[in-house]
Design a protein around this motif. Sequence first.
Motif, mmCIF file in Angstrom:
data_model
loop_
_atom_site.group_PDB
_atom_site.id
_atom_site.type_symbol
_atom_site.label_atom_id
_atom_site.label_comp_id
_atom_site.label_asym_id
_atom_site.label_seq_id
_atom_site.Cartn_x
_atom_site.Cartn_y
_atom_site.Cartn_z
ATOM 1 N N GLY A 3 94.641 -8.344 -3.824
ATOM 2 C CA GLY A 3 95.413 -8.883 -4.929
ATOM 3 C C GLY A 3 96.885 -8.529 -4.826
ATOM 4 O O GLY A 3 97.761 -9.369 -5.059
ATOM 5 N N ALA A 4 97.170 -7.274 -4.456
ATOM 6 C CA ALA A 4 98.566 -6.848 -4.334
ATOM 7 C C ALA A 4 99.263 -7.606 -3.209
ATOM 8 O O ALA A 4 100.412 -8.049 -3.366
ATOM 9 C CB ALA A 4 98.627 -5.345 -4.084
ATOM 10 N N ALA A 5 98.598 -7.747 -2.073
ATOM 11 C CA ALA A 5 99.208 -8.452 -0.940
ATOM 12 C C ALA A 5 99.406 -9.931 -1.250
ATOM 13 O O ALA A 5 100.429 -10.527 -0.881
ATOM 14 C CB ALA A 5 98.328 -8.289 0.296
ATOM 15 N N LEU A 6 98.435 -10.532 -1.935
ATOM 16 C CA LEU A 6 98.563 -11.939 -2.304
ATOM 17 C C LEU A 6 99.706 -12.135 -3.295
ATOM 18 O O LEU A 6 100.503 -13.077 -3.160
ATOM 19 C CB LEU A 6 97.251 -12.441 -2.905
ATOM 20 N N GLY A 7 99.799 -11.241 -4.282
ATOM 21 C CA GLY A 7 100.884 -11.341 -5.252
ATOM 22 C C GLY A 7 102.245 -11.238 -4.587
ATOM 23 O O GLY A 7 103.177 -11.980 -4.919
ATOM 24 N N LYS A 147 84.575 -7.762 6.389
ATOM 25 C CA LYS A 147 85.416 -6.559 6.280
ATOM 26 C C LYS A 147 86.886 -6.920 6.453
ATOM 27 O O LYS A 147 87.262 -7.564 7.437
ATOM 28 C CB LYS A 147 84.998 -5.547 7.355
ATOM 29 N N VAL A 148 87.716 -6.505 5.496
ATOM 30 C CA VAL A 148 89.150 -6.787 5.551
ATOM 31 C C VAL A 148 89.886 -5.518 5.973
ATOM 32 O O VAL A 148 89.733 -4.466 5.353
ATOM 33 C CB VAL A 148 89.674 -7.271 4.181
ATOM 34 N N VAL A 180 88.429 -9.018 9.528
ATOM 35 C CA VAL A 180 89.544 -9.970 9.450
ATOM 36 C C VAL A 180 90.757 -9.198 8.961
ATOM 37 O O VAL A 180 90.626 -8.206 8.240
ATOM 38 C CB VAL A 180 89.246 -11.152 8.501
ATOM 39 N N SER A 181 91.934 -9.643 9.360
ATOM 40 C CA SER A 181 93.145 -8.951 8.936
ATOM 41 C C SER A 181 93.497 -9.328 7.504
ATOM 42 O O SER A 181 93.196 -10.433 7.037
ATOM 43 C CB SER A 181 94.309 -9.297 9.859
ATOM 44 N N LEU A 182 94.154 -8.413 6.823
ATOM 45 C CA LEU A 182 94.636 -8.693 5.470
ATOM 46 C C LEU A 182 95.571 -9.895 5.485
ATOM 47 O O LEU A 182 95.549 -10.718 4.566
ATOM 48 C CB LEU A 182 95.352 -7.463 4.915
#
Length: 281
Positions: A3-7, A147-148, A180-182
């Motif tokens: 959520g933080a990375a997407l934001g 897995k992220v 998978v990578s973030l």
Amino acid sequence: MIGAALGERLRADGVNLRCTTRREDRAGADDLHLDLEADPAGWPELPEAPVWVICAAVARIADCRNDPAHSHAVNVRAVEALAGHAHSKGAHMVFLSTDKVFDGAQPHTPATTPTCPGSVYGRQKAQAEAAIAAYAGLSYVIVRLTKVLSRTDKLLTGWIENLSQGKPVTPFSDMTMAPVSLENVVDALVWAIRTIPGGIVQISGPRDITYEQAARHLATRIHADMGLVQSGFAASAGLSADETPPFTSLDTTRLYAESSIRIADAYDLIDDILAARTQHA
């Protein structure tokens, strides 16, 4: 983490968004305090927005097993309530799910396979998926993730530090991941937000590796003594066989057909984490 990375990505792209958090002390001026464990009847008024992305969950397998009532409130009851609110406001819903909705008996599980979870966490996410899909008239995308890994993943960076100092590590030899990578996950979520493909999209690494294989790869890369990598077993950490299936990988045919996103191999992701660690050392 997601959520933080997407934001951060959406704000950089100039997207107008509101974030929610259950931690009042960490809420920014524009954030909304929302505790998904609380009774939905007492929630604050949710904002108008064309797309809602549901990242929050109790995602630790042990936490769900040890306190299923608490995790059910967040992972199932709250999601059902959010689906109702999204529908009433005419919003599209993007819901983050997991490979754990399957039993992991086969690799590259197709999205059309009936859910068959082995863990409490998997059962709760499968229930939430079913509730969303059954909500008449709701526009949704279910995004299943394996897995992220971020570049600062605590487990892998901890292994790097220990191996570099000549200290042993005990990764599980009987637990797998198809990481998978973030960055790839954020790319996929931005694509889902912008296109609303509908239905289920799966994001997975191309193959499964064990955690021990990941640690041995790191040891090779940093020229550490391979004897420092000592086989561990998931059962010793209290994980059951149902919680550690032989495979976690998902079929990504739809993602590859409808988007330009491509997922790197597990060892390439691990090399990226090592490179980032080295740069900041």
